[in-house]
Structures are given as C-alpha cells and as structure tokens.
Design a protein around this motif. Structure first.
Motif, PDB file in Angstrom:
ATOM      1  N   ASN A 235     -15.797 -46.453 -15.166  1.00 12.93           N
ATOM      2  CA  ASN A 235     -14.819 -47.276 -15.874  1.00 12.93           C
ATOM      3  C   ASN A 235     -15.445 -47.927 -17.110  1.00 12.93           C
ATOM      4  O   ASN A 235     -16.499 -48.557 -17.035  1.00 12.93           O
ATOM      5  N   GLY A 236     -14.791 -47.744 -18.256  1.00 13.01           N
ATOM      6  CA  GLY A 236     -15.293 -48.316 -19.502  1.00 13.01           C
ATOM      7  C   GLY A 236     -16.416 -47.531 -20.144  1.00 13.01           C
ATOM      8  O   GLY A 236     -16.945 -47.937 -21.186  1.00 13.01           O
ATOM      9  N   MET A 237     -16.786 -46.395 -19.576  1.00 17.55           N
ATOM     10  CA  MET A 237     -17.886 -45.581 -20.095  1.00 17.55           C
ATOM     11  C   MET A 237     -17.496 -44.931 -21.420  1.00 17.55           C
ATOM     12  O   MET A 237     -16.387 -44.434 -21.595  1.00 17.55           O
ATOM     13  N   ILE A 238     -18.430 -44.965 -22.396  1.00 14.89           N
ATOM     14  CA  ILE A 238     -18.224 -44.280 -23.666  1.00 14.89           C
ATOM     15  C   ILE A 238     -19.388 -43.334 -23.918  1.00 14.89           C
ATOM     16  O   ILE A 238     -20.470 -43.484 -23.349  1.00 14.89           O
ATOM     17  N   ASN A 239     -19.163 -42.367 -24.755  1.00 14.38           N
ATOM     18  CA  ASN A 239     -20.136 -41.321 -25.054  1.00 14.38           C
ATOM     19  C   ASN A 239     -21.149 -41.829 -26.089  1.00 14.38           C
ATOM     20  O   ASN A 239     -20.860 -41.860 -27.286  1.00 14.38           O
ATOM     21  N   THR A 240     -22.347 -42.203 -25.615  1.00 11.38           N
ATOM     22  CA  THR A 240     -23.405 -42.660 -26.525  1.00 11.38           C
ATOM     23  C   THR A 240     -24.630 -41.764 -26.500  1.00 11.38           C
ATOM     24  O   THR A 240     -25.471 -41.835 -27.392  1.00 11.38           O
ATOM     25  N   ASP A 241     -24.759 -40.929 -25.481  1.00  5.92           N
ATOM     26  CA  ASP A 241     -25.887 -39.998 -25.386  1.00  5.92           C
ATOM     27  C   ASP A 241     -25.514 -38.902 -24.393  1.00  5.92           C
ATOM     28  O   ASP A 241     -24.384 -38.856 -23.896  1.00  5.92           O
ATOM     29  N   ASP A 242     -26.450 -38.013 -24.080  1.00  7.32           N
ATOM     30  CA  ASP A 242     -26.149 -36.905 -23.185  1.00  7.32           C
ATOM     31  C   ASP A 242     -25.730 -37.360 -21.786  1.00  7.32           C
ATOM     32  O   ASP A 242     -24.724 -36.865 -21.251  1.00  7.32           O
ATOM     33  N   PRO A 243     -26.466 -38.285 -21.144  1.00  8.07           N
ATOM     34  CA  PRO A 243     -26.032 -38.704 -19.802  1.00  8.07           C
ATOM     35  C   PRO A 243     -24.636 -39.317 -19.780  1.00  8.07           C
ATOM     36  O   PRO A 243     -23.847 -39.024 -18.883  1.00  8.07           O
ATOM     37  N   THR A 244     -24.325 -40.184 -20.756  1.00  7.54           N
ATOM     38  CA  THR A 244     -22.997 -40.807 -20.750  1.00  7.54           C
ATOM     39  C   THR A 244     -21.912 -39.783 -21.077  1.00  7.54           C
ATOM     40  O   THR A 244     -20.786 -39.888 -20.574  1.00  7.54           O
ATOM     41  N   ALA A 245     -22.225 -38.789 -21.901  1.00  8.07           N
ATOM     42  CA  ALA A 245     -21.247 -37.726 -22.174  1.00  8.07           C
ATOM     43  C   ALA A 245     -20.930 -36.961 -20.888  1.00  8.07           C
ATOM     44  O   ALA A 245     -19.775 -36.613 -20.620  1.00  8.07           O
ATOM     45  N   LEU A 246     -21.952 -36.724 -20.072  1.00  2.57           N
ATOM     46  CA  LEU A 246     -21.733 -36.034 -18.803  1.00  2.57           C
ATOM     47  C   LEU A 246     -20.947 -36.921 -17.837  1.00  2.57           C
ATOM     48  O   LEU A 246     -20.054 -36.446 -17.122  1.00  2.57           O
ATOM     49  N   LEU A 247     -21.246 -38.213 -17.827  1.00  2.00           N
ATOM     50  CA  LEU A 247     -20.527 -39.139 -16.954  1.00  2.00           C
ATOM     51  C   LEU A 247     -19.044 -39.223 -17.331  1.00  2.00           C
ATOM     52  O   LEU A 247     -18.172 -39.274 -16.461  1.00  2.00           O
ATOM     53  N   VAL A 248     -18.763 -39.223 -18.639  1.00  3.44           N
ATOM     54  CA  VAL A 248     -17.373 -39.249 -19.078  1.00  3.44           C
ATOM     55  C   VAL A 248     -16.664 -37.947 -18.669  1.00  3.44           C
ATOM     56  O   VAL A 248     -15.476 -37.954 -18.326  1.00  3.44           O
ATOM     57  N   THR A 249     -17.406 -36.847 -18.689  1.00  2.77           N
ATOM     58  CA  THR A 249     -16.837 -35.574 -18.233  1.00  2.77           C
ATOM     59  C   THR A 249     -16.476 -35.650 -16.750  1.00  2.77           C
ATOM     60  O   THR A 249     -15.392 -35.212 -16.336  1.00  2.77           O
ATOM     61  N   PHE A 250     -17.380 -36.205 -15.940  1.00  5.60           N
ATOM     62  CA  PHE A 250     -17.075 -36.397 -14.517  1.00  5.60           C
ATOM     63  C   PHE A 250     -15.830 -37.280 -14.350  1.00  5.60           C
ATOM     64  O   PHE A 250     -15.019 -37.055 -13.450  1.00  5.60           O
ATOM     65  N   ARG A 251     -15.703 -38.272 -15.203  1.00  4.22           N
ATOM     66  CA  ARG A 251     -14.528 -39.152 -15.139  1.00  4.22           C
ATOM     67  C   ARG A 251     -13.255 -38.349 -15.382  1.00  4.22           C
ATOM     68  O   ARG A 251     -12.239 -38.532 -14.690  1.00  4.22           O
ATOM     69  N   GLY A 252     -13.295 -37.459 -16.354  1.00  2.00           N
ATOM     70  CA  GLY A 252     -12.134 -36.623 -16.634  1.00  2.00           C
ATOM     71  C   GLY A 252     -11.744 -35.765 -15.444  1.00  2.00           C
ATOM     72  O   GLY A 252     -10.562 -35.613 -15.119  1.00  2.00           O
ATOM     73  N   VAL A 253     -12.761 -35.205 -14.765  1.00  2.00           N
ATOM     74  CA  VAL A 253     -12.497 -34.387 -13.578  1.00  2.00           C
ATOM     75  C   VAL A 253     -11.817 -35.227 -12.501  1.00  2.00           C
ATOM     76  O   VAL A 253     -10.832 -34.803 -11.878  1.00  2.00           O
ATOM     77  N   ALA A 254     -12.346 -36.446 -12.280  1.00  4.16           N
ATOM     78  CA  ALA A 254     -11.775 -37.318 -11.249  1.00  4.16           C
ATOM     79  C   ALA A 254     -10.341 -37.713 -11.574  1.00  4.16           C
ATOM     80  O   ALA A 254      -9.467 -37.705 -10.688  1.00  4.16           O
ATOM     81  N   LEU A 255     -10.071 -38.043 -12.824  1.00  7.53           N
ATOM     82  CA  LEU A 255      -8.713 -38.424 -13.222  1.00  7.53           C
ATOM     83  C   LEU A 255      -7.750 -37.248 -13.063  1.00  7.53           C
ATOM     84  O   LEU A 255      -6.598 -37.426 -12.658  1.00  7.53           O
ATOM     85  N   ARG A 256      -8.219 -36.047 -13.373  1.00  4.82           N
ATOM     86  CA  ARG A 256      -7.380 -34.858 -13.184  1.00  4.82           C
ATOM     87  C   ARG A 256      -7.049 -34.673 -11.705  1.00  4.82           C
ATOM     88  O   ARG A 256      -5.908 -34.357 -11.345  1.00  4.82           O
ATOM     89  N   GLU A 257      -8.043 -34.888 -10.836  1.00  3.96           N
ATOM     90  CA  GLU A 257      -7.814 -34.733  -9.399  1.00  3.96           C
ATOM     91  C   GLU A 257      -6.809 -35.762  -8.887  1.00  3.96           C
ATOM     92  O   GLU A 257      -6.117 -35.522  -7.898  1.00  3.96           O
ATOM     93  N   GLN A 258      -6.724 -36.907  -9.570  1.00  2.00           N
ATOM     94  CA  GLN A 258      -5.742 -37.925  -9.193  1.00  2.00           C
ATOM     95  C   GLN A 258      -4.370 -37.651  -9.793  1.00  2.00           C
ATOM     96  O   GLN A 258      -3.421 -38.384  -9.518  1.00  2.00           O
ATOM     97  N   GLY A 259      -4.281 -36.601 -10.619  1.00  2.00           N
ATOM     98  CA  GLY A 259      -3.007 -36.255 -11.239  1.00  2.00           C
ATOM     99  C   GLY A 259      -2.741 -36.956 -12.555  1.00  2.00           C
ATOM    100  O   GLY A 259      -1.644 -36.824 -13.115  1.00  2.00           O
ATOM    101  N   HIS A 260      -3.727 -37.666 -13.086  1.00  2.00           N
ATOM    102  CA  HIS A 260      -3.568 -38.377 -14.352  1.00  2.00           C
ATOM    103  C   HIS A 260      -4.060 -37.474 -15.499  1.00  2.00           C
ATOM    104  O   HIS A 260      -5.152 -37.652 -16.033  1.00  2.00           O
TER     105      HIS A 260
END
Length: 329
Positions: A235-260
């Motif tokens: 929550n609140g994560m922004i893309n500032t480097d490689d690890p955070t870019a990957l974390l935001v990608t995981f967030r997208g996967v989770a939101l998709r699984e929730q139907g959002h």
C-alpha cells in the motif's frame, strides 16, 4: 538493493568476463581472491570463501572520472589465526579456507563456541551444492539457535561484511550481508521448495524489514493465497528502483486477483513508468498486465503487451505460447 541481470563466461583459466548493460568487465584471479576492472574503469578486489557463494568486494580505485585507472593488484593475504588462537577457531578457519566443508558438521557439534557459524556456513554450502534436504535440516537448526552470526567474533575477524547471493523470488536474486537475514532468506527458500509455504512466511516475517524481505514475502503471500496481505504490504508503494518496481508489479497481480482490474492496471502502469528498470521486471509487469486485459476480455490490448515483450526478448518463457493462444479464433 540493486537487482542485476548479467551473463558471465570464462575466457581462460582464472579470468572471467561479464557482459551487462554498462559494458564489459574483466575479472582476474583464483577462487576466493579476484581483482576486477569494470566497464567504467573501476577496480575492485574480492576475497571470498570458495564454494560457499560468499564473498567480500572492496573498491581499490575509482571509475572513468580518474585520469588513469589503477592497474589490478594482487588480492590482500587473508587473516590467519594466531599461535594462541583457540582450537575451534583454527579448525573452523582451516575448514573454510581449505574447502574442507565436510568438517563443518563435526566442528558445529564439537565446539559450542563455533556451532552457530559452522552450522550456518554448512547449511548455505549444502544449499548451493543442491543438497536441499540436509541444507533444510541444518538451516532450521541454525535459525532456531537464535542470535546473529554477523556479530560473532569469528565472523567479524575472518569473514567481515561479506555477502551471499540468494534467490528471493522467482528469477530474482539479491546479494545479502552474511548474517541472520541471509540465513532466514535461505531457509525461507528451502521451506518454500519443500512445499512448506506457511513456515517460509513465518521465517521472512521475523526478518528485519527491507525491500529484499518484502519481495520474498509478497511472492510467498501470493503462493499462499493471502492476496489481501500483498495489497496491505504494498500500500502506497511507488516505483523508485528495481525492488519497488517488482513490488508494485506484485501489487497489480493481487489487485487483479481481487477483481479490481482498473486498480491493477494502475499498479502495472506505475511499475512500467521507468524504462531504466531491469528488463526482467518490466517484462513481468507487461505479462501480468496482459493477463489483466484478458480478464477484462480486452484481447487486442493483451496481445499488444505480449508482443512488446517478444520484440524486446523472444526468449522470455511462455510468452510466445500465450500469444498464440490469444491469437486463435
């Protein structure tokens, strides 16, 4: 912590070359002692524990800003136990420097003073050697013993601020300082490989908070079906480097699984906003966004994202096959 994708190959005995985005670097030396000149001209000296995956790197000259790069120097001689050093210290040092790793279990059992360090090294070496069952058993024992081996006098004197490369998620490796966090991440990977996802999660949750731990935890949460925990963690994560870019990608996967789906696409957009991120992370974000478009029945948009990945790297697993599936009438 930076995540890198490199290709390394041997050019002659003792010399390896590494091709990365920044250019070509050359490394000269023997196992455990190497001097490397990078593409920018920076010279580093690496002293490691051969076969253990553990090494310490120190910069001995700067990069391209210097007028002339310092020529490679021979690696400094490793510290040895003194004449009056205790027996356990001498035996542990000998086992490591002479690669007699089969001695580590005996040393751990015979000398309480050396048990934590010897067991941790034994577990990590076994893991690298592919002896996963024994590595899991030993790492479990070392973890349950508590304490941080990084603070042990032996580690401070002979190993110092070394690092070990550990897989923290599928296709992602990180160089972690030798200590309890490295042991925990290794144990979590072993538990996950054995199908013990809940146990792996418990270990990572006990680590000090870091981007590396967060990446590992997100993947584990997704595997365990704990989708809301991924959303909360990022929550609140922004893309500032490689690890955070990957974390935001995981967030997208989770939101998709929730139907959002709209929120998921916003997360993938954030993950893709910088072209300087590692290509493997960008490709994962594109592939996952394509699956989100499929869930929305926007097949043309899904094919477009997959074709972008294919145009950049035709070897990304599964992309060509998935594109073929979506192209069928």
């Amino acid at each position: 912590m930076g995540f890198t994708a490199r290709k390394s190959f041997k050019v002659m005995p003792g010399v390896r070359m590494t091709v990365s985005k920044s250019g070509v670097s050359t490394s000269v030396g023997t196992r455990g002692a190497r001097v490397t000149r990078t593409a920018s001209g920076r010279v580093t000296r690496t002293v490691g524990l051969p076969g253990s995956g553990i090494s310490h790197t120190k910069t001995v000259s700067g990069g391209a800003s210097r007028r002339a790069a310092t020529p490679p120097q021979q690696a400094s001689k490793p510290v040895k136990p003194g004449l009056m050093a205790p027996k356990w210290e001498k035996e542990l040092h000998k086992a490591i420097t002479e690669q007699h790793y089969q001695e580590l279990p005996r040393i751990a059992g015979a000398y309480p003073e050396a048990a934590g360090v010897a067991a941790t090294l034994d577990g990590l070496v076994a893991m690298q050697a592919g002896e996963t069952d024994r590595a899991l058993e030993v790492c479990r024992w070392a973890w349950s013993a508590g304490g941080d081996v990084a603070e042990h006098p032996f580690v401070r004197k002979y190993i110092g601020r070394t690092t070990i490369t550990i897989a923290v998620a599928s296709g992602v490796e990180a160089a972690v300082p030798f200590g309890r966090d490295a042991l925990g991440l290794a144990l979590a990977e072993l538990e996950q490989g054995a199908g013990n996802v809940d146990e792996a999660i418990a270990v990572v949750e006990a680590l000090d908070p870091s981007a590396v731990a967060a990446v590992s935890l997100c993947e584990l949460y997704l595997e365990a079906g704990r989708i809301s925990d991924v959303v909360d963690l990022t929550n609140g994560m922004i893309n500032t480097d490689d690890p955070t870019a990957l974390l935001v990608t995981f967030r997208g996967v989770a939101l998709r699984e929730q139907g959002h789906h709209i929120a998921a696409r916003e997360a993938f957009k954030e993950a893709l906003k910088s072209k300087s991120r590692d290509s493997a992370i960008r490709h994962k974000a594109l592939v996952e966004r394509a699956e989100t478009y499929v869930a929305e029945n926007k097949l043309a948009m899904a094919r477009k994202d997959l074709e972008r990945v294919l145009a950049e790297d035709a070897t990304v697993p599964g992309v060509r096959e998935r594109l073929a599936d979506l192209s069928r009438p």
